[in-house]
Design a protein around this motif. Structure first.
Motif, PDB file in Angstrom:
ATOM      1  N   LEU A   1       1.940  -6.674   7.028  1.00  0.00           N
ATOM      2  CA  LEU A   1       1.522  -7.380   5.822  1.00  0.00           C
ATOM      3  C   LEU A   1       2.491  -8.491   5.460  1.00  0.00           C
ATOM      4  O   LEU A   1       2.084  -9.640   5.223  1.00  0.00           O
TER       5      LEU A   1
ATOM      6  N   ILE B   1      -6.980  -8.764   2.613  1.00  0.00           N
ATOM      7  CA  ILE B   1      -6.278  -7.531   3.007  1.00  0.00           C
ATOM      8  C   ILE B   1      -5.449  -6.996   1.849  1.00  0.00           C
ATOM      9  O   ILE B   1      -4.348  -6.467   2.043  1.00  0.00           O
TER      10      ILE B   1
ATOM     11  N   GLN C   1      -6.359  -4.058   6.053  1.00  0.00           N
ATOM     12  CA  GLN C   1      -5.310  -4.776   6.762  1.00  0.00           C
ATOM     13  C   GLN C   1      -5.524  -4.786   8.271  1.00  0.00           C
ATOM     14  O   GLN C   1      -4.826  -5.485   8.995  1.00  0.00           O
TER      15      GLN C   1
END
Length: 550
Positions: free
Chosen positions: A96, A164, A170
Motif C-alpha cells: 500500500l 484500494i 488492495q
C-alpha cells in the motif's frame, strides 16, 4: 398472479444491484482516513514542486523521479502478489505505502518536468533580449508521447489508490501497477527530450484535452485489470487466458522489425541520426540486423503457437496430456522470450559504430536500399502521383546518397524502437502472469473479492472511462476547431478515440438495456482497453495523421 410473478421477476435484478451496492460500501468504507494515501501522494508532490522551484536545476531531475516511481510500482505489485499467495499483513502494508510512493514520485516527475520546460524557454527568451515572460500554462508537459505516458501512468496509479481504500481491494495493485510500470518503461525508451509544438497547437485547450485523455486512459487500465480479475474469480480456465496471451505475444513477435522475424528470421533495430539543433534525434531510414535476436524470437513465436494448439486440444477435446504439454511449452516460451529481449538489449548497447556492419548487411542484401529509399520518399512532401512515379532505381539512389552523407553519424539506441521493446516486455509480462495464475489457482481465487463487488466496481470504472473519453472527444473537437479550423476530420487518432468510446458505450448499453453483466461486461472492458491502447500507441507509430507528433 402472472402479473405478480412478472413484477417479482423484474425486481430481482434490482435487489441484486442493491445487494451488490451494500457489499461494495461495506468493503470499501466511506471514512475520510481511507483517502489518506491519495492525499499524501498529491500533497507531497506539491511540496516537491515547491522544492524544485526553490532549489533550481540542482534538484532531482524528472527522469530520475520517473525511474523511482517505476521501481515503486514494481515493488508494490510484487508485495501484493506475495500477500495473495502467502497472506502477510506486513506485505500488504508495504504494498500500500509503496504504491503511494509510486504515485507521489510519478506526479512529482511530471510537475518537475513542467518547471524545467518553463525554465528552458525563459532562458532562451532572455538570451534573445525578450523581457516579457511566457504564460506558464503554455509549458504544461503535454507535448509528446513521453509526457502523455507519465500522465497515463499517474492516472492509473491515482485511480488505484482511490479504489484500494480497504484491504480487500488492495489486490488491484498486483494487476494495475505492473501495467503502469510498463507504461513508464515505454516512456523511458521514448526519451525525455523536449519538443517544440507547431504554433498552431499552442492553445490552453491542449492541457485540458491531453489531461483528460491521460486520466481517462488510466481509469480504462484499472477497468481492464478489474475485468481480468473478474474472469479469474469466475473460474475462467487459465488455459483460455494462456491462449489469448499467446495470441498477443505471437502478434507482437510477428509485427516487430517490419514483419521480418517470421519472414526472414532476423530482427533489425532502428538507427538514429543526431539533431544538430539539440532536440530529439531523427530516425534513420535504415535498420541494423542484430545477431540471435530474430532466431530466438522466431523460436518463441513457434512455442507460443504450440501453446495455442495444445490448449485448444485440451479445452475442446478434454485432452489431459495436451494440457501438460501446453503448460510446459508456455514456461519454455517465457524463458526464450526473456533470452530474446536480453539479446536485443545487449545487441543495441554493444553497437558503437553501426556503419561498417550496415554496409556489409546492404552488400549482402541490396534490396534494403529500396526499402530505405521508400522510407525517405514517404517523409518528403510528395503528392500521391509523384510518389507512385518513383522507380525502385530512384529509391535506391536516394538511399545510397543518404548513407553516403549521413552514414558516419548514425548510431543505435534503445530509444529507436520503444513500442517494439515495450510490446515484447508486455508479452513477457502477460505470459508470466498466466503462469502465475496457474500456480495454486484455487487459493488465489479464494483471496479475490466477491464476484458481485468486482462486477459493480468494473461497472463504475467503465462509467468513468466512458465519461472521460466523451470529454476527450469534446475537448479535442474544440481544440481542433481552434487550431485547424474544423472540429472533426476523421484523423486516425480521432477515429480511434471514437471507436474506443463507442465500445464503452456498448458496454453500458448492453448492461442497462439487456442486463449483460459478469463475463460479458468483462469482455467489453478488455476490448475497450485494447482499443484505447491502440489509440494511444498505434496511431503515433503506425498510422500517419495530424496526431503523429504525439
Amino acid at each position: 398472479m402472472a402479473l405478480d410473478r412478472k413484477s417479482r421477476g423484474k425486481s430481482r435484478p434490482n435487489r441484486d444491484i442493491v445487494m451488490a451496492q451494500e457489499i461494495y460500501e461495506r468493503e470499501i468504507g466511506t471514512g475520510w482516513t481511507s483517502y489518506l494515501p491519495a492525499i499524501l501522494a498529491l500533497g507531497g508532490s506539491l511540496v516537491m514542486l515547491g522544492l524544485r522551484i526553490q532549489m533550481g536545476q540542482s534538484f532531482m531531475s524528472d527522469g530520475a523521479l520517473m525511474m523511482v516511481a517505476l521501481a515503486c510500482y514494481i515493488l508494490a505489485g510484487l508485495f501484493q502478489l506475495t500477500n495473495l499467495y502467502a497472506p502477510s499483513e506486513m506485505a500488504r502494508k508495504i504494498s500500500l505505502w509503496t504504491a503511494t510512493l509510486g504515485v507521489f514520485f510519478n506526479l512529482s516527475s511530471w510537475l518537475v518536468r513542467w518547471v524545467t520546460a518553463y525554465e528552458l524557454e525563459t532562458a532562451i527568451l532572455r538570451q534573445s533580449g525578450y523581457t516579457e515572460m511566457p504564460w506558464v500554462f503554455r509549458y504544461v508537459p503535454f507535448a509528446n508521447l513521453y509526457d502523455l505516458s507519465i500522465a497515463f501512468a499517474f492516472g492509473a496509479g491515482i485511480a488505484t489508490l482511490l479504489l484500494i481504500r480497504r484491504s480487500s481491494y488492495q489486490v488491484l495493485t498486483a494487476f494495475t501497477l505492473p501495467l503502469a510500470a510498463i507504461i513508464l518503461v515505454l516512456a523511458r525508451f521514448i526519451g525525455a527530450e523536449f519538443i517544440d509544438l507547431p504554433p498552431v497547437l499552442d492553445s490552453y485547450w491542449r492541457p485540458i484535452h491531453v489531461g483528460v485523455a491521460s486520466l481517462s486512459y488510466g481509469v480504462a487500465l484499472v477497468c481492464f485489470a478489474i475485468a481480468v480479475i473478474y474472469l479469474l474469480k469466475d473460474r475462467v480456465k487459465v488455459e483460455s487466458m494462456a491462449i489469448w496471451s499467446s495470441v498477443f505475444a505471437l502478434g507482437v513477435i510477428g509485427t516487430v522489425s517490419k514483419f521480418s522475424v517470421f519472414t526472414e528470421f532476423v530482427y533489425r533495430t532502428g538507427l538514429f541520426m543526431p539533431n544538430t539543433n539539440g532536440g530529439k534525434p531523427f530516425s534513420a531510414p535504415f535498420r541494423l540486423e542484430l545477431p540471435w535476436v530474430g532466431e530466438t524470437l522466431a523460436i518463441a513465436g513457434l512455442l507460443y503457437l504450440g501453446v495455442i494448439v495444445a490448449f485448444l486440444f485440451y479445452l475442446y477435446g478434454n485432452n489431459e496430456p495436451a494440457k501438460k504439454v501446453g503448460h510446459g511449452l508456455l514456461k519454455i516460451a517465457l524463458l526464450v522470450n526473456i533470452v530474446s529481449v536480453g539479446f536485443l538489449v545487449n545487441g543495441v548497447r554493444s553497437v558503437e559504430n553501426p556503419l561498417p556492419r550496415l554496409e556489409q548487411q546492404l552488400k549482402e542484401d541490396p534490396s534494403q536500399y529500396v526499402v530505405a529509399g521508400r522510407a525517405i520518399a514517404e517523409r518528403q512532401d510528395l503528392t500521391a502521383k509523384e510518389y507512385a512515379a518513383l522507380t525502385p532505381l530512384q529509391m535506391e539512389q536516394m538511399a545510397r546518397s543518404y548513407l553516403q552523407v549521413y552514414g558516419p553519424q548514425l548510431y543505435s539506441s534503445l530509444n529507436t524502437n520503444p513500442v517494439e521493446l515495450s510490446g515484447l516486455i508486455t508479452a513477457l509480462a502477460g505470459t508470466f502472469f498466466v503462469i502465475l495464475f496457474g500456480f495454486r489457482t484455487e487459493k488465489l481465487i479464494e483471496r479475490l473479492p466477491s464476484l458481485e463487488s468486482l462486477d459493480l466496481l468494473m461497472y463504475k470504472t467503465a462509467c468513468l472511462a466512458f465519461a472521460g473519453l466523451a470529454m476527450l472527444l469534446i475537448t479535442g473537437a474544440i481544440w481542433a476547431n481552434e487550431s485547424w479550423g474544423r472540429p472533426w476530420g476523421f484523423d486516425s487518432k480521432e477515429t480511434g478515440a471514437l471507436v474506443a468510446w463507442l465500445t464503452y458505450a456498448a458496454f453500458l448499453h448492453t448492461r442497462i438495456s439487456r442486463g449483460w453483466t459478469g463475463r460479458s461486461s468483462a469482455y467489453f472492458a478488455i476490448v475497450g482497453f485494447l482499443l484505447v491502447i491502440f489509440t494511444y500507441l498505434g496511431v503515433s507509430y503506425l498510422l500517419p495523421g495530424l496526431h503523429s507528433y504525439a
